[in-house]
Scaffold this motif. Structure first.
Motif, short mmCIF file in Angstrom:
data_model
loop_
_atom_site.label_atom_id
_atom_site.label_comp_id
_atom_site.label_asym_id
_atom_site.label_seq_id
_atom_site.Cartn_x
_atom_site.Cartn_y
_atom_site.Cartn_z
N ARG A 270 0.96 -1.16 0.11
CA ARG A 270 0.00 0.13 -0.05
C ARG A 270 0.91 1.19 0.07
NH1 ARG A 270 -5.13 0.99 1.67
NH2 ARG A 270 -5.23 -1.11 2.31
N LEU A 271 0.73 1.98 -1.10
CA LEU A 271 1.74 3.27 -0.92
C LEU A 271 1.07 4.33 -0.15
CD1 LEU A 271 2.30 3.70 -4.75
CD2 LEU A 271 3.44 2.11 -3.02
N PRO A 272 2.27 5.00 0.38
CA PRO A 272 1.94 5.82 1.70
C PRO A 272 1.18 6.99 0.93
CG PRO A 272 4.02 5.95 1.43
CD PRO A 272 3.59 4.81 0.52
N GLY A 273 -0.09 7.72 1.63
CA GLY A 273 -0.51 8.67 1.04
C GLY A 273 0.30 10.00 1.14
N ASP A 274 0.93 10.06 2.17
CA ASP A 274 1.98 11.14 2.61
C ASP A 274 2.97 11.29 1.74
OD1 ASP A 274 3.56 12.81 3.71
OD2 ASP A 274 3.55 12.05 5.62
N PRO A 315 -2.85 -7.53 -1.81
CA PRO A 315 -1.84 -7.94 -2.50
C PRO A 315 -0.77 -7.11 -3.26
CG PRO A 315 -4.05 -8.44 -3.57
CD PRO A 315 -4.16 -7.55 -2.13
N PRO A 316 0.22 -7.42 -3.89
CA PRO A 316 1.08 -6.68 -4.71
C PRO A 316 0.23 -6.23 -5.81
CG PRO A 316 2.16 -8.82 -3.90
CD PRO A 316 0.69 -8.78 -3.48
N LEU A 317 0.18 -4.72 -6.16
CA LEU A 317 -0.66 -4.26 -7.24
C LEU A 317 -0.11 -4.84 -8.33
CD1 LEU A 317 -0.69 -0.64 -5.81
CD2 LEU A 317 -2.38 -2.36 -5.76
N PRO A 318 -0.61 -4.65 -9.71
CA PRO A 318 -0.36 -5.24 -11.04
C PRO A 318 1.04 -4.44 -11.04
CG PRO A 318 -2.65 -4.67 -11.06
CD PRO A 318 -2.20 -4.59 -9.44
N PHE A 618 12.91 3.19 -12.98
CA PHE A 618 11.84 2.40 -12.41
C PHE A 618 10.82 3.39 -11.96
CE2 PHE A 618 10.62 0.33 -8.21
CZ PHE A 618 9.54 -0.36 -8.90
N ASN A 619 9.50 3.23 -12.16
CA ASN A 619 8.34 3.91 -11.82
C ASN A 619 7.72 3.12 -10.48
OD1 ASN A 619 6.08 5.52 -11.40
ND2 ASN A 619 4.86 4.72 -13.12
N ASN A 620 8.44 3.83 -9.38
CA ASN A 620 7.89 3.38 -8.01
C ASN A 620 6.54 4.01 -7.57
OD1 ASN A 620 7.74 1.83 -5.60
ND2 ASN A 620 9.80 2.63 -4.90
N ASP A 621 5.67 4.08 -8.50
CA ASP A 621 4.45 4.78 -7.97
C ASP A 621 3.20 4.09 -8.84
OD1 ASP A 621 2.67 6.58 -7.26
OD2 ASP A 621 3.29 8.19 -8.40
N ASP A 622 1.97 4.23 -8.47
CA ASP A 622 0.63 3.43 -8.86
C ASP A 622 0.20 4.16 -9.94
OD1 ASP A 622 -0.27 5.30 -7.34
OD2 ASP A 622 -1.30 4.06 -6.11
#
Ligand code: GLA
Length: 646
Positions: A270-274, A315-318, A618-622
Motif C-alpha cells: 500500500r503506497l503511503p498517501g503522505d 496483495p502486490p498491485l499489478p 523504475f516507476n515506483n508509483d501506482d
C-alpha cells in the motif's frame, strides 16, 4: 538475474512435488531454497537422521537444472529436544522461559542447544558435501540480536565485559556507575536489563554494551555454523538472511564472517498517501549492497499479500512483483528468491501469500512472475555489472543502538536523515552507496554522515581528511554527542566535528512533533521538525535560518570551507524539501552530473559492465509516468522498470 523460490517440500503431499518442480522449470526458476525450519523431519528422533526425503527433493530439482540452497534448520528445534532439555529456550525480560509454539525461541548460547545444533549442521553438511546440486547454505533464519536472560547469556555477558574492561573499577569508570550507587564490586553483580521499565531508564553506557554483546553473541553462533559448513561441505558459499528488525545484529561484523549477503525484501503493497514518506526500498537495497560492497541476494522477495503476523494487507498491485524484483536487481541483487512458491495451507503463516494461492491455481501474480523470469533471462549480460557511486551515506550500528536506547525526542529516529538524504540524491538520478562508517572514503565525492552520535575517533579523522582533501561532507545535528561508551562529551556540539563544520550550537531544542519554518537565503522555505540546534558560526557561512519560535533568526544550516573541501551542517531534522535543496547545492558545487527533473517516485540507477552502460529507470508509483530523459520520451506504467542500454 537469477530467479529462485522458497519451497517447503515437507509442507506438501509428495504428489505435488513433481508438478511443482516441472512448473518451476517451465517458468524459468533456477534455484530453490529448502529445509529451513525442517529439523523435525531431518532428525525425527534424537540422533536418528532422515535425509531421504530431502535427497528426493534435491534430486527432483537437480534433474530439472534447478540449483538448491540448503538451510541449517536451527531456528526450529524439534519437540523431542524441548522435552528432553526444556532449558534450551531463551528467557524473557521478566526471567520466565519463552513458551513453545512459535519459532526462533532457542537460545544460541545454550551449550545443550549448541551441541544439537552442531550435530544436525555437521550431519547435513557431510551428507550434501558431494552433491553438486547444493550450491550454497543459509544459516538459520533471520538471526536477531535477541535479548536473552538465561544463565548462559548472563555468564557470557560477564565474561565479555571482563575481557573488555579487565577490572570492575575500569568498568565502573567507563559506565559512570557512581550515579545512583551503581558501582559493582564483583562481576557477579552484573545482570542484564531485567524488568518492565523502559530501557531509557537504564544507564545508557551499560545498555550500549549490552546491545553490542547481544549482536556479537548471535554473530558467534553464525560464525560457528559457517565454520562447520565450510569444514564439512567445502566450496559452497555461506550466508544468512537478514532484515531490518527490532534487534539487528551489526551486519558489518556479521557478514565479515560469511561469504555473501542475503536480505529479505518485503516492500509495502500500500503506497503511503503522505508524499513526505520515505517508502522506497531502494534505501534498504543500497544498504545491503554496501555491507560487503558486493552484489547480494534477496533470499525472500515479496510475492503476495502479507498477513498472519498482522491483519492481511492488499496483495502486490499489478506490476509490483516484477517491478520490485527488478528494482532489487538494479541495486545489486544478482539472485532474487521469491517467498514463497505457494501459500501454505497449514500453520501460522497461511495468510502470508506466495506466488500461487491456496487453491494451487496460478493466477495474476504468478503470470507476472513468469513474465519477470523471462526478463531476468534477458538481463543475463548485466549480471555483476558495477554500480559506481560518487555519493556515500555512512551507517553505524552503534548510533542505531544508541538512538533506540535513548529516544531523542518524539518522532526522531536514527534512520530518518539517512533515508531523506538517500531519497534526495537518488531523486537526482545518482547512484548512492550506503556503507559502514568504518569504510574508506576513497573514490567518493560527497559523503553524508548523519547523526555521528557515538564518537569513533578513527571515523571522525577520516571525515576530516576527506573534507580537507577536497571532498564534500554533509553532517547533521546529534553529531559528536557521545563518547565511545555512550556518555555525553563535555564540549559544545558538534564536538569533534566543530572545526570542520565551522559552527557550534549554543543550545538545542528538541521540538518533537512541532515544526519550525526554516528560510534559505534564496527565499526557499522548508520546515524543521523534531530537533533544532541553535547555532553560532565560527568560520562557516549561514545558508538558512529558523523563522519561528524563540530562536527565530538563528542559523539552522551552514556551509564551511575546510581545506580544499566543504562541510555542510544541518542543525535540524527537516522535511524532505530541506534535503532536496541542500543536495542540489552540494551536487552543483561538486560538479556531478545529475538528472534534475526526474518525476517524483521515478528512480534511476546506472550499472556498467564490459562495454555496456545500463540505466534502470523504475516507476515506483501506482500512476503512469511520461517524461523526457536526455531528449528521449520515456513512458512507464505503474511499477514498470525500463532498462535502457547504451
Ligand atoms: C520472514 C521469514 C519467513 C517468513 C516471512 C513471512 O521473512 O524469514 O520465514 O516468516 O517472514 O512472514
Amino acid at each position: 538475474m537469477r530467479i529462485g523460490v522458497d519451497y517447503y517440500p515437507e509442507h506438501w503431499d509428495r504428489t505435488l512435488w513433481t508438478a511443482d518442480a516441472d512448473l518451476m522449470r517451465e517458468t524459468g526458476v533456477k534455484l530453490v531454497r529448502l529445509a529451513e525450519f525442517a529439523w523435525c523431519r531431518l532428525e525425527p528422533r534424537d540422533g536418528a537422521f532422515d535425509f531421504a526425503w530431502l535427497d528426493e527433493a534435491v534430486a527432483l530439482f537437480a534433474a530439472r537444472g534447478i540449483d538448491v540452497v540448503l538451510c541449517t534448520p536451527t531456528s526450529c528445534p524439534p519437540m523431542w529436544l524441548y522435552e528432553k532439555h526444556p532449558d534450551i529456550v531463551h528467557v524473557e525480560k521478566d526471567g520466565t522461559p519463552t513458551n513453545l509454539g512459535i519459532r526462533s525461541h532457542r537460545c544460541v548460547t545454550n551449550p545443550t542447544f549448541l551441541h544439537y545444533a552442531d550435530r544436525i549442521t555437521i550431519e547435513m553438511a557431510k551428507h550434501y558435501a558431494d552433491n553438486p546440486a547444493v550450491v550454497g547454505w543459509q544459516i538459520d533464519n533471520e538471526l536477531e540480536a535477541y535479548f536473552c536472560y538465561c544463565e548462559h547469556c548472563i555468564g557470557k555477558y560477564r565474561a565479555w565485559l571482563q575481557k573488555k574492561y579487565g577490572t570492575v573499577e575500569n568498568l565502573n569508570r567507563a559506565w559512570g556507575n557512581v550515579v545512583w550507587s551503581g558501582e559493582y564490586s564483583s562481576w557477579t553483580q552484573i545482570r542484564p536489563p531485567y524488568g518492565s521499565l523502559p530501557h531509557a531508564w537504564q544507564n545508557p553506557a551499560y545498555m550500549l554494551d549490552f546491545y553490542r554483546f547481544c549482536s556479537e553473541n548471535v554473530i558467534d553462533f553464525s560464525n560457528r555454523q559457517a565454520a562447520q559448513l565450510r569444514t564439512h561441505c567445502p566450496g559452497r558459499p555461506v550466508t544468512t538472511n537478514v532484515w531490518f528488525c527490532e534487534h539487528m545484529p551489526d551486519f558489518y561484523n556479521q557478514f565479515a564472517g560469511l561469504d555473501f549477503i542475503s536480505y529479505d525484501n518485503y516492500p509495502a503493497t500500500r503506497l503511503p498517501g503522505d508524499p513526505e514518506s520515505c517508502y522506497s526500498h531502494a534505501f534498504h537495497l543500497d544498504m545491503m549492497r554496501g555491507v560487503k560492497r558486493q552484489p547480494f541476494w534477496i533470499m525472500e522477495q515479496l510475492s503476495g499479500g502479507k498477513g498472519c503476523w498482522a491483519p492481511m494487507e492488499k496483495p502486490p498491485l499489478p506490476g509490483m512483483i516484477k517491478g520490485y524484483a527488478l528494482q532489487a536487481f538494479a541495486h545489486g541483487a544478482d539472485t532474487v528468491v521469491h517467498f514463497r512458491w505457494r501459500t501454505a495451507n497449514i500453520g501460522a503463516e497461511m495468510h502470508w501469500h506466495g506466488l500461487i494461492d491456496h487453491s494451487n491455481v496460478p493466477g495474476r501474480r504468478f503470470d507476472e512472475f513468469a513474465d519477470m523470469c523471462k526478463t531476468a533471462a534477458e538481463l543475463e549480460k548485466l549480471q555483476g555489472a558495477e554500480i559506481k557511486a560518487d555519493v556515500a551515506i555512512l551507517f553505524s550500528f552503534d548510533n542505531e543502538y544508541a538512538f533506540k536506547i535513548q529516544p531523542q525526542t518524539d518522532g526522531y529516529y536514527y534512520l530518518e536523515q539517512l533515508q531523506r538524504l538517500h531519497r534526495a540524491f537518488a531523486g537526482l538520478g545518482l547512484n548512492v552507496d550506503i556503507i559502514g562508517q568504518h569504510e574508506k572514503l576513497d573514490g567518493f565525492r560527497i559523503v553524508c554522515s548523519p547523526e555521528m552520535y557515538v564518537t569513533d575517533a578513527g571515523v571522525a579523522q577520516r571525515l576530516h581528511d576527506f573534507a580537507a582533501q577536497g571532498g564534500t561532507v554533509i553532517l547533521t545535528t546529534r553529531s559528536g554527542v557521545k563518547d565511545e561508551h555512550n556518555n555525553a562529551l563535555m564540549a559544545q556540539l558538534p564536538g569533534t566535528y566543530r572545526d570542520m563544520a565551522g559552527v557550534h550550537a549554543v543550545e538545542y531544542a528538541p521540538i518533537g512533533w512541532e515544526q519550525v519554518p526554516v528560510a534559505f537565503d534564496d527565499g526557499t522555505e522548508v520546515h524543521a521538525k523534531q530537533w533544532c540546534d541553535i547555532l553560532e558560526t565560527d568560520t562557516a557561512e549561514v545558508l538558512a535560518r529558523y523563522n519561528g519560535d524563540y530562536f527565530r533568526g538563528a542559523p539552522a544550516i551552514t556551509r564551511n570551507l575546510y581545506g580544499s573541501g566543504r562541510v555542510y551542517y544541518i542543525g535540524t531534522v527537516g522535511t524532505q524539501p530541506l534535503y532536496d535543496h541542500i543536495t542540489r547545492m552540494a551536487v552543483k558545487e561538486a560538479e556531478l552530473s545529475c538528472i534534475p527533473d526526474l518525476p517524483p517516485r521515478v528512480e534511476l540507477v546506472t550499472r556498467t559492465a564490459k562495454g555496456v552502460t545500463a540505466r534502470f529507470i523504475f516507476n515506483n508509483d501506482d500512476q503512469p509516468k511520461s517524461f523526457m530523459l536526455d531528449g528521449q520520451p520515456i513512458t512507464l506504467a505503474p511499477f514498470e522498470m525500463n532498462v535502457v542500454m547504451d
